[in-house]
Motif scaffolding. Structure first.
Motif, short mmCIF file in Angstrom:
data_model
loop_
_atom_site.label_atom_id
_atom_site.label_comp_id
_atom_site.label_asym_id
_atom_site.label_seq_id
_atom_site.Cartn_x
_atom_site.Cartn_y
_atom_site.Cartn_z
N THR A 48 0.85 -1.18 0.00
CA THR A 48 0.00 0.00 0.00
C THR A 48 0.89 1.23 0.00
N ARG A 49 0.46 2.24 -0.73
CA ARG A 49 1.29 3.44 -0.81
C ARG A 49 1.30 4.19 0.52
N ALA A 50 2.33 4.97 0.72
CA ALA A 50 2.39 5.85 1.87
C ALA A 50 1.47 7.05 1.65
N GLY A 51 1.04 7.66 2.74
CA GLY A 51 0.22 8.85 2.65
C GLY A 51 1.07 10.10 2.47
N THR A 52 0.41 11.24 2.51
CA THR A 52 1.10 12.52 2.30
C THR A 52 0.92 13.43 3.51
N SER A 53 1.90 14.27 3.73
CA SER A 53 1.81 15.28 4.79
C SER A 53 1.55 16.64 4.15
N PHE A 54 0.86 17.48 4.87
CA PHE A 54 0.53 18.81 4.40
C PHE A 54 1.75 19.72 4.51
N VAL A 55 2.13 20.34 3.39
CA VAL A 55 3.24 21.29 3.39
C VAL A 55 2.72 22.71 3.47
N GLY A 56 1.75 23.05 2.64
CA GLY A 56 1.19 24.39 2.66
C GLY A 56 0.31 24.63 1.45
N GLU A 57 -0.44 25.72 1.50
CA GLU A 57 -1.28 26.10 0.37
C GLU A 57 -0.42 26.75 -0.71
N VAL A 58 -0.82 26.58 -1.97
CA VAL A 58 -0.04 27.10 -3.08
C VAL A 58 -0.11 28.62 -3.13
N LEU A 59 0.62 29.20 -4.06
CA LEU A 59 0.65 30.65 -4.20
C LEU A 59 -0.74 31.25 -4.33
N ASP A 60 -1.60 30.60 -5.13
CA ASP A 60 -2.96 31.09 -5.34
C ASP A 60 -3.83 29.87 -5.62
N SER A 61 -4.76 29.58 -4.71
CA SER A 61 -5.58 28.38 -4.87
C SER A 61 -6.51 28.45 -6.08
N LEU A 548 8.65 12.14 -3.00
CA LEU A 548 7.69 12.69 -3.96
C LEU A 548 6.92 13.84 -3.34
N TYR A 549 6.87 14.96 -4.07
CA TYR A 549 6.03 16.10 -3.70
C TYR A 549 4.90 16.23 -4.72
N LEU A 550 3.73 16.62 -4.24
CA LEU A 550 2.56 16.70 -5.10
C LEU A 550 1.86 18.04 -4.91
N ALA A 551 1.33 18.58 -6.00
CA ALA A 551 0.38 19.69 -5.94
C ALA A 551 -1.00 19.08 -6.13
N VAL A 552 -1.87 19.25 -5.13
CA VAL A 552 -3.15 18.55 -5.10
C VAL A 552 -4.28 19.56 -4.98
N ARG A 553 -5.32 19.35 -5.79
CA ARG A 553 -6.54 20.16 -5.70
C ARG A 553 -7.57 19.42 -4.86
N ARG A 554 -8.04 20.05 -3.79
CA ARG A 554 -9.03 19.44 -2.91
C ARG A 554 -10.20 20.41 -2.70
N THR A 555 -11.30 19.87 -2.22
CA THR A 555 -12.46 20.69 -1.87
C THR A 555 -12.61 20.69 -0.36
N VAL A 556 -12.54 21.86 0.24
CA VAL A 556 -12.64 22.01 1.69
C VAL A 556 -13.62 23.15 1.97
N GLY A 557 -14.64 22.87 2.77
CA GLY A 557 -15.64 23.89 3.08
C GLY A 557 -16.36 24.38 1.84
N GLN A 559 -15.08 24.98 -1.00
CA GLN A 559 -14.21 25.80 -1.84
C GLN A 559 -13.05 24.97 -2.36
N THR A 560 -12.55 25.36 -3.53
CA THR A 560 -11.38 24.69 -4.10
C THR A 560 -10.13 25.20 -3.41
N ARG A 561 -9.35 24.27 -2.90
CA ARG A 561 -8.06 24.58 -2.29
C ARG A 561 -6.98 23.77 -2.99
N ARG A 562 -5.85 24.38 -3.19
CA ARG A 562 -4.72 23.68 -3.79
C ARG A 562 -3.57 23.68 -2.78
#
Length: 828
Positions: A48-61, A548-557, A559-562
């Protein structure tokens, strides 16, 4: 009668449904019908793959970012986030910050206002990181967009009215950001190549630039000036001025041997005169050229200590002329689209006006595009591919030859039969394959290269074949064609260590993993999904692993967050170290220094009794410790104590939650943790239901409220994040002749051979799963350990023509499958 069969490997990964009748193919025997959120090891097992840790929000979501790796060496690596006209730097799981300023107060207001002990130097709109605040802890480890109110005050744009009262401390630091010319819509075609601390960025719509690093928070992006770094001498003149003979002088660099362009012309009345000049900085010799019929030819050389050069009627050698200044990239539509380094030169290719032309710098002078007439071996090179179709050059890759990828073919550029090193006179270009490349860079592996074809729906490898003296390849995605039918690949990156996996971003945000080991004919695909969509990836070396680092688009509240997220290491020495959630945050209060110990002593040791908790080798207690909980552990025996008062920095009064084992009574232990009932720092997942692992035990799902979750019991290590499910399904079982295909089959029992595994369930289908019972000799309250060996499970039987085995990991726990051994009963 039941018959055991063994599936000893999964080295072909997930196979397309179109191939599921090919029981005659050796890939079928090691293939899977489903491989979701599992990846294939080169040796054939699946984890099973490893999970990811939160680094921060991108320059502009609101805008997609692009991740680019930057590696000076294996210890100094970065991930660069390019957004719309901005760039930020990520290092070892966090954004690089500028120097911090001390916080001297934060108001409880809407919005909250921060004051600093010194001028902050911020501008409105800057991204700021706050940490270390006492009292108003809700602002810690968070990023804010500031509005400047004064030289020492700014608003952080959120309502802090219900937060705690700021009491002391804290620091605020701006996220290091530099300006770039690249708009977000052009980032997908931005290409890069690196040499030491300098990365060259190319795009046909922008002048080429060098990005240079001199420190973690010291980066410069400058347009490249194509000219020799060595300047010519100045003040060139003759001691017998006139107009009969003309001379020019060039300077030769002491450090690099690079020759400058020619100086201004000095004229003499006689060819026995002496030519004089003022020495150029950095030069150790000078070449003198004399004009003949409008052409300057070499007549001699002078050292830096010489007062000049005296012409003794030397005839000029017009086969050796001074370099001529040249810049092929001096205007729009003439900017190169890609670059690389090869044989001591920097190579460029693909301008809008000349899409099939290659350009190289002068030898050992990367910013020097000068030429001579006639040409010299060290001059810059220009070559245009002669082909039936005008297909633009998209990428260059340096191997033992220079591989040139166009949108329609693969070519090699080399010295031909004339020599070992390419020169203006010896530079041949020959086609190798008529399968072009997408706008995705090729990946060099140990013995070959991989590339995505122009359709973005096939992956091929290419390697040198001695028998044909050419670069040949094969389609390595053919057995998993279903993964590319509806969506092509947009980006990819290679995580070399330890598993050798290429991580690919599909156009719909699904992450594909491709395990590739050419020498053992291993090429296996798997799918990876998260609660959102992956948009960009980059991999850099951090210690012994490629991360591996990833830029991920998610929906929170709503709203679109990257977000930028970092995939955890897949090495889990125990269940407490497991990281199997996405966008996760971790608290770890366990002691990691053997010299720091805790012990309890008292007259009675029953649940609820009062004891003395004392510290050895450290002094952790104070007035703020009241209400804190500590876990003390020896082996599998543990006890939790709650502090009711502190009598000094090394001693406190506490109550017991249970009666401790005798091994913990009045015995110092370094195995202890400052426990917590909550996990903070989850503002980026506000309102989301999270999977939780606490001290190695799976907890009930918890919903984030005000950036925090609450646990049912205090724990020393807490991990929370978005859950994901890992599914693995075999193909229709086959045992050889006579074939089992088309016959009714049932699997009553299956043995899973596992390594460092916990939490699996198995069955004939996803809807008929049975949990594997794993708890054995662990003490009550202690987490179930990871298992290595055979796990036997009586599954819910189901007669069918398929006779498959389905394995699922739905818990935030790791699993590695080495083999599946079903006991099969076949009917007519």
């Amino acid at each position: 009668m039941t018959t055991p069969i063994i599936l000893p490997s999964f080295a072909a990964g997930e196979l397309a449904p179109a191939l599921q009748g090919r029981v005659d193919n050796n890939k079928y025997q090691v293939g899977l019908a489903t491989c979701l959120n599992w990846f294939i090891h080169p040796f054939g097992g699946a984890s099973t793959r490893a999970g990811t840790s939160f680094v921060g929000e991108v320059l502009d979501s609101a805008t997609r970012s692009r991740l680019i790796p930057f590696s000076f060496n294996t210890q100094q690596t970065y991930v660069l986030e390019f957004g719309d006209r901005k760039m930020r730097v990520v290092k070892e799981g966090g954004y690089v910050l500028e120097a911090a300023v001390a916080v001297s107060g934060i108001t409880r207001a809407s919005p909250g206002v921060v004051t600093t002990s010194a001028p902050h130097g911020l501008s409105t709109g800057d991204a700021l990181w706050i940490d270390g605040v006492a009292g108003m802890t809700q602002v810690n480890r968070r990023r804010f967009s500031v509005t400047v109110l004064g030289g020492s005050s700014f608003s952080i744009g959120i309502d802090t009215s219900d937060y705690g009262v700021w009491s002391a401390g804290g620091s605020a630091a701006r996220l290091y950001t530099i300006d770039t010319p690249y708009v977000a819509a052009d980032l997908a075609r931005l290409k890069f190549v690196q040499s030491a601390d300098t990365m060259t960025l190319t795009h046909p719509g922008y002048a080429p630039r060098n990005l240079t690093r001199t420190g973690h928070a010291a980066w410069t992006l400058t347009a490249i000036g194509y000219a020799p770094t060595q300047q010519p001498p100045t003040g060139v003149l003759s001691d017998y001025p006139g107009s009969a003979f003309d001379y020019v002088v060039t300077a030769v660099s002491e450090e690099t041997g690079e020759e400058s362009v020619a100086s201004a012309v000095a004229s003499s009345a006689d060819q026995t005169s002496t030519v004089l000049w003022t020495n150029a900085p950095g030069a150790n010799s000078y070449n003198v050229y004399k004009g003949k019929n409008g052409v300057y030819g070499f007549i001699g050389r002078a050292g830096s200590g010489s007062p000049g050069f005296t012409d003794t009627t030397v005839a000029p050698d017009t086969s050796d002329t001074p370099p001529e200044s040249k810049n092929p990239f001096d205007a729009a539509d003439k900017y190169p689209g890609c670059s690389t380094y090869h044989e001591g030169r920097q190579w460029y290719a693909r301008t809008n006006t000349k899409p099939q032309t290659l350009y190289s710098s002068a030898s050992a002078a990367f910013n020097n595009m000068n030429t001579s007439s006639p040409s010299k071996d060290s001059d810059a090179i220009t070559r245009t591919i002669a082909s039936r179709e005008v297909n633009e050059i998209r990428f260059l890759l340096s191997l033992n030859v220079l591989l040139v990828w166009t949108s329609g073919a693969v070519w090699k550029a080399w010295a031909g039969q004339q020599g070992d090193v390419m020169t203006p006179a010896n530079c041949a270009v020959k086609p190798q394959s008529y399968e072009g490349i997408a706008e995705i860079p090729p990946i060099a592996t140990e013995s070959s290269a991989l590339y995505v074809t122009a359709s973005t729906r096939k992956v091929r490898d290419v390697a040198y074949e001695f028998t044909s003296d050419s670069f040949q390849g094969r389609n390595v995605s053919i057995f998993a064609g279903h993964l590319f039918e509806a969506h092509g690949i947009e980006e990819w990156t290679y995580a070399r260590d330890p598993h050798g996996i290429v991580w690919c971003v599909r156009a719909d945000g699904v992450l594909l993993a491709f395990t590739y080991l050419k020498e053992h004919d291993v090429y296996a695909w798997s799918r990876h999904i998260t609660d959102g969509a992956v948009e960009s990836v980059a991999a850099v070396q951090e210690g012994a692993e490629t991360i591996l680092y990833l830029a991920v688009r998610r929906t929170v509240g709503g709203q679109t967050r990257r977000y930028i997220e970092r995939m955890s290491s897949r090495y889990f020495p125990d269940v407490q170290a497991a990281w199997c959630v996405d966008s996760g945050v971790r608290y770890d209060g366990w002691n990691d220094e053997s010299s720091r110990r805790l012990a309890i002593s008292g007259s009675r040791y029953e649940a609820g009794d009062t004891v003395t908790l004392y510290a050895v080798g450290h002094a952790p207690f104070g007035a703020g410790s009241v209400g804190s909980k500590y876990i003390l552990r020896r082996g599998q025996n543990q006890v939790t104590v709650s502090i009711v008062s502190s009598s000094g920095p090394g001693e406190a009064t506490a109550t017991l939650d249970i009666a401790p084992h005798v091994s913990l009574q009045n015995v110092e232990t370094p195995d202890w943790a400052l426990a917590s009932l909550a996990l903070d720092g989850l503002w980026h997942l506000e309102g989301r239901a999270l999977a939780v692992l606490a001290d190695g035990s799976v907890q009930p799902t918890a919903t984030v409220r005000n950036g925090s979750i609450v646990l049912p019991r205090a724990s020393g290590a807490i991990l929370a994040g978005l859950p994901y499910v890992c599914d693995l399904e075999t193909l229709n079982l086959e045992a050889g002749q006579p074939t089992l295909q088309g016959r009714q089959k049932v699997v009553n029992e299956v043995v899973l051979r596992v390594k460092d595994t916990r939490g699996l369930s198995a069955g004939p289908t996803a809807s008929r799963l049975v949990d594997i019972k794993e708890r054995t000799s662990e003490q009550p309250g202690f987490a179930t350990a990871l298992t290595t060996g055979d796990q036997r499970v009586l599954i819910d039987p189901d007669w069918s023509a398929a006779g498959r085995v389905f394995v699922r990991q739905s818990n935030p726990l790791p699993a590695t499958l080495l083999a599946i051994i079903p006991r099969l009963e076949a009917g007519a």
